[in-house]
Design a protein around this motif. Structure first.
Motif, PDB file in Angstrom:
ATOM      1  N   VAL A 154      58.205 -59.963  33.861  1.00 17.71           N
ATOM      2  CA  VAL A 154      57.931 -58.813  34.666  1.00 17.71           C
ATOM      3  C   VAL A 154      58.981 -58.028  35.261  1.00 17.71           C
ATOM      4  O   VAL A 154      59.912 -58.750  35.833  1.00 17.71           O
ATOM      5  CB  VAL A 154      56.978 -59.612  35.684  1.00 17.71           C
ATOM      6  N   ASN A 155      58.986 -56.617  35.295  1.00 10.36           N
ATOM      7  CA  ASN A 155      59.995 -55.861  35.898  1.00 10.36           C
ATOM      8  C   ASN A 155      61.383 -56.305  35.259  1.00 10.36           C
ATOM      9  O   ASN A 155      62.102 -56.470  36.176  1.00 10.36           O
ATOM     10  CB  ASN A 155      59.930 -56.063  37.399  1.00 10.36           C
ATOM     11  N   ASP A 156      61.479 -56.634  33.963  1.00 14.14           N
ATOM     12  CA  ASP A 156      62.774 -56.919  33.304  1.00 14.14           C
ATOM     13  C   ASP A 156      63.342 -58.365  33.961  1.00 14.14           C
ATOM     14  O   ASP A 156      64.445 -58.654  33.842  1.00 14.14           O
ATOM     15  CB  ASP A 156      63.841 -55.869  33.749  1.00 14.14           C
ATOM     16  N   ILE A 157      62.483 -59.147  34.390  1.00 17.08           N
ATOM     17  CA  ILE A 157      62.742 -60.752  35.026  1.00 17.08           C
ATOM     18  C   ILE A 157      62.075 -61.620  33.974  1.00 17.08           C
ATOM     19  O   ILE A 157      60.847 -61.297  33.831  1.00 17.08           O
ATOM     20  CB  ILE A 157      62.355 -60.708  36.244  1.00 17.08           C
ATOM     21  N   GLU A 217      58.330 -59.120  43.886  1.00 15.96           N
ATOM     22  CA  GLU A 217      58.163 -58.559  42.611  1.00 15.96           C
ATOM     23  C   GLU A 217      56.637 -58.301  42.660  1.00 15.96           C
ATOM     24  O   GLU A 217      55.780 -59.424  42.884  1.00 15.96           O
ATOM     25  CB  GLU A 217      58.734 -59.356  41.572  1.00 15.96           C
ATOM     26  N   TRP A 218      56.101 -57.181  42.039  1.00 15.52           N
ATOM     27  CA  TRP A 218      54.690 -56.932  42.278  1.00 15.52           C
ATOM     28  C   TRP A 218      53.834 -56.943  40.760  1.00 15.52           C
ATOM     29  O   TRP A 218      54.565 -56.406  39.798  1.00 15.52           O
ATOM     30  CB  TRP A 218      54.478 -55.572  42.855  1.00 15.52           C
ATOM     31  N   TRP A 219      52.823 -57.399  40.808  1.00 14.56           N
ATOM     32  CA  TRP A 219      51.963 -57.163  39.518  1.00 14.56           C
ATOM     33  C   TRP A 219      51.139 -55.987  39.794  1.00 14.56           C
ATOM     34  O   TRP A 219      50.154 -56.241  40.536  1.00 14.56           O
ATOM     35  CB  TRP A 219      51.191 -58.522  39.168  1.00 14.56           C
ATOM     36  N   PHE A 220      51.413 -55.146  39.322  1.00 15.55           N
ATOM     37  CA  PHE A 220      50.781 -53.784  39.421  1.00 15.55           C
ATOM     38  C   PHE A 220      49.236 -53.663  38.559  1.00 15.55           C
ATOM     39  O   PHE A 220      49.585 -54.050  37.618  1.00 15.55           O
ATOM     40  CB  PHE A 220      51.469 -52.483  39.284  1.00 15.55           C
ATOM     41  N   THR A 221      48.325 -53.170  39.361  1.00 11.61           N
ATOM     42  CA  THR A 221      46.869 -53.270  38.346  1.00 11.61           C
ATOM     43  C   THR A 221      47.238 -52.551  37.057  1.00 11.61           C
ATOM     44  O   THR A 221      46.429 -52.774  36.350  1.00 11.61           O
ATOM     45  CB  THR A 221      45.783 -52.411  39.350  1.00 11.61           C
ATOM     46  N   GLN A 222      48.021 -51.451  37.056  1.00  5.23           N
ATOM     47  CA  GLN A 222      48.324 -50.822  35.657  1.00  5.23           C
ATOM     48  C   GLN A 222      49.363 -51.185  34.645  1.00  5.23           C
ATOM     49  O   GLN A 222      49.233 -50.997  33.520  1.00  5.23           O
ATOM     50  CB  GLN A 222      48.679 -49.285  35.955  1.00  5.23           C
ATOM     51  N   ASP A 223      49.866 -52.298  35.309  1.00  2.57           N
ATOM     52  CA  ASP A 223      51.015 -52.743  34.297  1.00  2.57           C
ATOM     53  C   ASP A 223      50.765 -54.329  33.944  1.00  2.57           C
ATOM     54  O   ASP A 223      50.305 -55.157  35.123  1.00  2.57           O
ATOM     55  CB  ASP A 223      52.249 -52.908  35.148  1.00  2.57           C
TER      56      ASP A 223
END
Length: 132
Positions: free
Chosen positions: A58-61, A74-80
Motif C-alpha cells: 500500500v502506498n509503495d510500502i 497510511e490510509w486505505w482510500f475507498t477508490q484505491d
C-alpha cells in the motif's frame, strides 16, 4: 452495487513468478487508516492463504498483514486497493478462471460498541475471476 461487490474487481488477481497479487478494496464507505485492517485471508480455488502468509503493498510500502496495525499514518482510500501478496510455488496461469474468496476484518474506529471497543466489520466475498 454493494460495498461487498466492489471488494474484488474482475481484474483483481494477477499471477506472478512467486505466487499471486490480489487487489482488495475496502468494504466501507469512508477511507480508513491501514492500521484498521485487523485480518485478511484469501483463498484461490480452495488454496488458503492466512494472515501469517500474506503481505500487503500500500502506498509503495510492503508489510506483512499482521503488522498492518503499525501503519497509523497510511490510509486505505475507498477508490484505491491494497495489494495482497500471496506466495505459492504453483500459481495458476494467466487466462485461467478461479474462485477467489476474501475475508476482511476492518475496525471502524469511530463506531464504539462497548468500553474501549470499536466495531469490527467482517466481510466475506467470493467471486469468479480470470487470472491476469
Amino acid at each position: 452495487m454493494t460495498l461487498e461487490a466492489s471488494v474484488i474487481k474482475d481484474d483483481a488477481v494477477r499471477s506472478t513468478p512467486s505466487g499471486y497479487e490480489v487487489d482488495v478494496r475496502i468494504a466501507w464507505y469512508r477511507s480508513l487508516p491501514i492500521a484498521c485492517l485487523e485480518n485478511l485471508s484469501v483463498s484461490i480455488n480452495e488454496q488458503q492463504f492466512t494472515a501469517d502468509q500474506i503481505s500487503i503493498r500500500v502506498n509503495d510500502i510492503l508489510i506483512p498483514v499482521n503488522k498492518a496495525g503499525e501503519l497509523l499514518d497510511e490510509w486505505w482510500f475507498t477508490q484505491d486497493p491494497i495489494t495482497a501478496i500471496l506466495p505459492t510455488s504453483s500459481p495458476l496461469s494467466s487466462g485461467e478462471t478461479a474462485t477467489v474468496n476474501v475475508s476482511l476484518a476492518t475496525r471502524i474506529p469511530y463506531i464504539i460498541i462497548g468500553p474501549d471497543t470499536a466495531l469490527v466489520q467482517r466481510t466475506d466475498v467470493s467471486k469468479e475471476v480470470t487470472i491476469q
